[in-house]
Write a protein that holds these residues in place. Sequence first.
Motif, PDB file in Angstrom:
ATOM      1  N   LYS A 286     -28.867  66.066  -6.256  1.00  0.00           N
ATOM      2  CA  LYS A 286     -28.105  65.130  -5.433  1.00  0.00           C
ATOM      3  C   LYS A 286     -28.359  63.675  -5.832  1.00  0.00           C
ATOM      4  O   LYS A 286     -27.546  62.795  -5.534  1.00  0.00           O
ATOM      5  CB  LYS A 286     -28.486  65.288  -3.955  1.00  0.00           C
ATOM      6  N   ALA A 287     -29.477  63.415  -6.490  1.00  0.00           N
ATOM      7  CA  ALA A 287     -29.934  62.038  -6.681  1.00  0.00           C
ATOM      8  C   ALA A 287     -28.915  61.153  -7.380  1.00  0.00           C
ATOM      9  O   ALA A 287     -28.753  59.975  -7.025  1.00  0.00           O
ATOM     10  CB  ALA A 287     -31.259  62.042  -7.452  1.00  0.00           C
ATOM     11  N   ASP A 288     -28.212  61.678  -8.380  1.00  0.00           N
ATOM     12  CA  ASP A 288     -27.334  60.813  -9.176  1.00  0.00           C
ATOM     13  C   ASP A 288     -25.857  61.124  -8.985  1.00  0.00           C
ATOM     14  O   ASP A 288     -25.020  60.694  -9.784  1.00  0.00           O
ATOM     15  CB  ASP A 288     -27.690  60.936 -10.668  1.00  0.00           C
ATOM     16  N   HIS A 289     -25.506  61.840  -7.936  1.00  0.00           N
ATOM     17  CA  HIS A 289     -24.089  62.123  -7.711  1.00  0.00           C
ATOM     18  C   HIS A 289     -23.298  60.853  -7.431  1.00  0.00           C
ATOM     19  O   HIS A 289     -22.085  60.800  -7.682  1.00  0.00           O
ATOM     20  CB  HIS A 289     -23.916  63.119  -6.564  1.00  0.00           C
ATOM     21  N   ARG A 290     -23.976  59.839  -6.919  1.00  0.00           N
ATOM     22  CA  ARG A 290     -23.287  58.569  -6.636  1.00  0.00           C
ATOM     23  C   ARG A 290     -22.557  58.055  -7.876  1.00  0.00           C
ATOM     24  O   ARG A 290     -21.404  57.606  -7.796  1.00  0.00           O
ATOM     25  CB  ARG A 290     -24.311  57.530  -6.156  1.00  0.00           C
ATOM     26  N   ARG A 291     -23.202  58.142  -9.032  1.00  0.00           N
ATOM     27  CA  ARG A 291     -22.581  57.632 -10.263  1.00  0.00           C
ATOM     28  C   ARG A 291     -21.596  58.624 -10.882  1.00  0.00           C
ATOM     29  O   ARG A 291     -20.813  58.259 -11.750  1.00  0.00           O
ATOM     30  CB  ARG A 291     -23.661  57.281 -11.294  1.00  0.00           C
ATOM     31  N   GLN A 292     -21.652  59.876 -10.426  1.00  0.00           N
ATOM     32  CA  GLN A 292     -20.806  60.902 -11.035  1.00  0.00           C
ATOM     33  C   GLN A 292     -19.407  60.957 -10.425  1.00  0.00           C
ATOM     34  O   GLN A 292     -18.473  61.485 -11.055  1.00  0.00           O
ATOM     35  CB  GLN A 292     -21.490  62.266 -10.923  1.00  0.00           C
ATOM     36  N   TYR A 293     -19.262  60.467  -9.201  1.00  0.00           N
ATOM     37  CA  TYR A 293     -17.916  60.387  -8.625  1.00  0.00           C
ATOM     38  C   TYR A 293     -17.064  59.424  -9.459  1.00  0.00           C
ATOM     39  O   TYR A 293     -17.581  58.508 -10.110  1.00  0.00           O
ATOM     40  CB  TYR A 293     -17.980  59.887  -7.181  1.00  0.00           C
ATOM     41  N   PRO A 294     -15.724  59.589  -9.440  1.00  0.00           N
ATOM     42  CA  PRO A 294     -14.863  58.674 -10.190  1.00  0.00           C
ATOM     43  C   PRO A 294     -15.066  57.226  -9.751  1.00  0.00           C
ATOM     44  O   PRO A 294     -15.322  56.938  -8.582  1.00  0.00           O
ATOM     45  CB  PRO A 294     -13.448  59.157  -9.845  1.00  0.00           C
ATOM     46  N   GLU A 295     -14.936  56.324 -10.708  1.00  0.00           N
ATOM     47  CA  GLU A 295     -15.048  54.904 -10.396  1.00  0.00           C
ATOM     48  C   GLU A 295     -13.979  54.531  -9.372  1.00  0.00           C
ATOM     49  O   GLU A 295     -12.820  54.958  -9.467  1.00  0.00           O
ATOM     50  CB  GLU A 295     -14.875  54.071 -11.659  1.00  0.00           C
ATOM     51  N   GLY A 296     -14.375  53.760  -8.384  1.00  0.00           N
ATOM     52  CA  GLY A 296     -13.449  53.362  -7.330  1.00  0.00           C
ATOM     53  C   GLY A 296     -13.478  54.254  -6.113  1.00  0.00           C
ATOM     54  O   GLY A 296     -12.719  54.030  -5.158  1.00  0.00           O
ATOM     55  N   THR A 297     -14.353  55.286  -6.116  1.00  0.00           N
ATOM     56  CA  THR A 297     -14.454  56.158  -4.942  1.00  0.00           C
ATOM     57  C   THR A 297     -14.953  55.348  -3.744  1.00  0.00           C
ATOM     58  O   THR A 297     -15.927  54.601  -3.836  1.00  0.00           O
ATOM     59  CB  THR A 297     -15.401  57.330  -5.211  1.00  0.00           C
ATOM     60  N   GLU A 298     -14.273  55.498  -2.632  1.00  0.00           N
ATOM     61  CA  GLU A 298     -14.598  54.751  -1.417  1.00  0.00           C
ATOM     62  C   GLU A 298     -14.915  55.644  -0.224  1.00  0.00           C
ATOM     63  O   GLU A 298     -15.559  55.207   0.722  1.00  0.00           O
ATOM     64  CB  GLU A 298     -13.405  53.856  -1.029  1.00  0.00           C
ATOM     65  N   HIS A 299     -14.428  56.893  -0.306  1.00  0.00           N
ATOM     66  CA  HIS A 299     -14.523  57.717   0.898  1.00  0.00           C
ATOM     67  C   HIS A 299     -14.629  59.187   0.502  1.00  0.00           C
ATOM     68  O   HIS A 299     -13.915  59.648  -0.397  1.00  0.00           O
ATOM     69  CB  HIS A 299     -13.277  57.507   1.764  1.00  0.00           C
ATOM     70  N   VAL A 300     -15.552  59.911   1.169  1.00  0.00           N
ATOM     71  CA  VAL A 300     -15.698  61.351   0.982  1.00  0.00           C
ATOM     72  C   VAL A 300     -15.680  62.007   2.355  1.00  0.00           C
ATOM     73  O   VAL A 300     -16.309  61.519   3.306  1.00  0.00           O
ATOM     74  CB  VAL A 300     -17.002  61.702   0.235  1.00  0.00           C
ATOM     75  N   TYR A 301     -14.949  63.115   2.441  1.00  0.00           N
ATOM     76  CA  TYR A 301     -14.768  63.839   3.711  1.00  0.00           C
ATOM     77  C   TYR A 301     -15.137  65.293   3.464  1.00  0.00           C
ATOM     78  O   TYR A 301     -14.560  65.947   2.589  1.00  0.00           O
ATOM     79  CB  TYR A 301     -13.312  63.691   4.134  1.00  0.00           C
ATOM     80  N   SER A 302     -16.117  65.806   4.224  1.00  0.00           N
ATOM     81  CA  SER A 302     -16.606  67.173   4.010  1.00  0.00           C
ATOM     82  C   SER A 302     -16.636  67.938   5.317  1.00  0.00           C
ATOM     83  O   SER A 302     -16.602  67.352   6.403  1.00  0.00           O
ATOM     84  CB  SER A 302     -18.005  67.155   3.384  1.00  0.00           C
TER      85      SER A 302
END
Length: 503
Positions: free
Chosen positions: A12-28
Amino acid sequence: MFNAITLIDGYKADHRRQYPEGTEHVYSNWTPRGSRIDGIDHVVNVGLQYFLMEYLGEQFTYSFFERDVDEVCDEYERRMVTYLGPNAIGSQHIRDLHELGYLPLEFKSLPEGALVPLRVPMFTVENTHPDFFWLVNYIETLMSNVLWMPMTSATIAKRMRGLLDEYAVKTGSPKEFVDWQGHDFSMRGMAGVESAVLSGFGHLTQFTGTDTIPAIDFVETYYPVLKDSNDGFDFVDAELDDTYLIGGSVAATEHSVMCAGGEDDERETYARLIDLYPSGIVSVVSDTWDLWKVVTETLPSLKDEILARDGKLVVRPDSGDPADILCGIRGRQAGPDGIPETKGVVELLWDTFGGTITETGHKLLDSHIGVIYGDSINYERAKDILERLDAKGFASANVVFGMGSFGYQYQTRDTFGFAMKATNVTIDGVEKPIFKNPKTDNGLKKSLRGRISVLKNTDTGEYYAVDDASEWAQKESELKTVWKDGIFTEIATFSQVRTLARG
């Protein structure tokens, strides 16, 4: 003390950088995807309020937000370097979260205690600040770790409750007795104190009988029933309603007590216990040496004393095949040496103490005597016992079942397939539904997509899920905000949870 920010799976540690650039919102969403237990197609939704209070509340407060930011970030960086080696994860996002001062998340949930069909989301979570989209699934590991156990145990207890309710009706047993007929014996066999308490909490949603005292403390702390029901948010100053019974038990012996009295003086031990407890229920473990001698000689010799008590003496066998011990060995001819084993404990007690006949024509032991069995009991064994007692003409209320770790600990997160999956993201201001559907899977892991609404069938009362939900469906959804930006918007009391869970 753990730092709450590192209570994660390492990936989980580096998932922040793995999302596409410009990601603003995640809904789970959190959903039970399937069942490994035949006959179970609903799961009890319990435990989220505890998770939010204890982990996203207390533990993030004292181990993260209230600590010095430099100390927290230095600790985080050291852990990442020693764990992953030199990398570019950095800690600025951790510093930014600390400086924000709260967890920018919103949880929408079905009511705690609700019976939720498989493949219907129990709750959703999304970020409320665009800089912290990564936080939504970052907490998945911790959330899964905490929640699967109470939900699983509550569901298993619900199944047992249904069985006992069914046989209470079938054999004319008092319906209110079922509250006490399933008794939690599991604490010693669970994987740590929190596991025992969370499972014990699940058990208490269905039954009142428990030997897991910390589970009662848990309820009073995280799901309190307060005297002033309109002041449910003020846990500190509000007064608990002690008239509401969360859980209870009775005086009971263990083998050390019986051994200390000695085999030759076992009758005297029983007599002493009867004198010690002149009223109320007392449970006595009875197979320390010879169960059949106790039932056919010791107890008959104390019949007058037992019937004179203002209460019930409960016999507790603790070894052997539960069904054979209680109901008698099937297919075995009674002989001079085989009569006790052939009849079983319940019938032998009836021979000595008698009782009443229920409205369905079943025999119910005299109120001064009873039986409890708590060794390796699960649903299948309990059903076998109830079926065999019924076939012999005995009511279900003659027996109490101790429900231990054999039934509660032999489970995993996959018993009901709990999973948290992202179904919607916003990238550069554009909302995008997402989903998974592995071709190599049998359909179990296929997720919903987009924003989700959970609606209720007006005819059956059943919940059902709608994905790619319209604005109208989202507005009408039974998923309601319970926690946002670190603040509760709804609080569930245990009386509400239990009422819904018993359905």
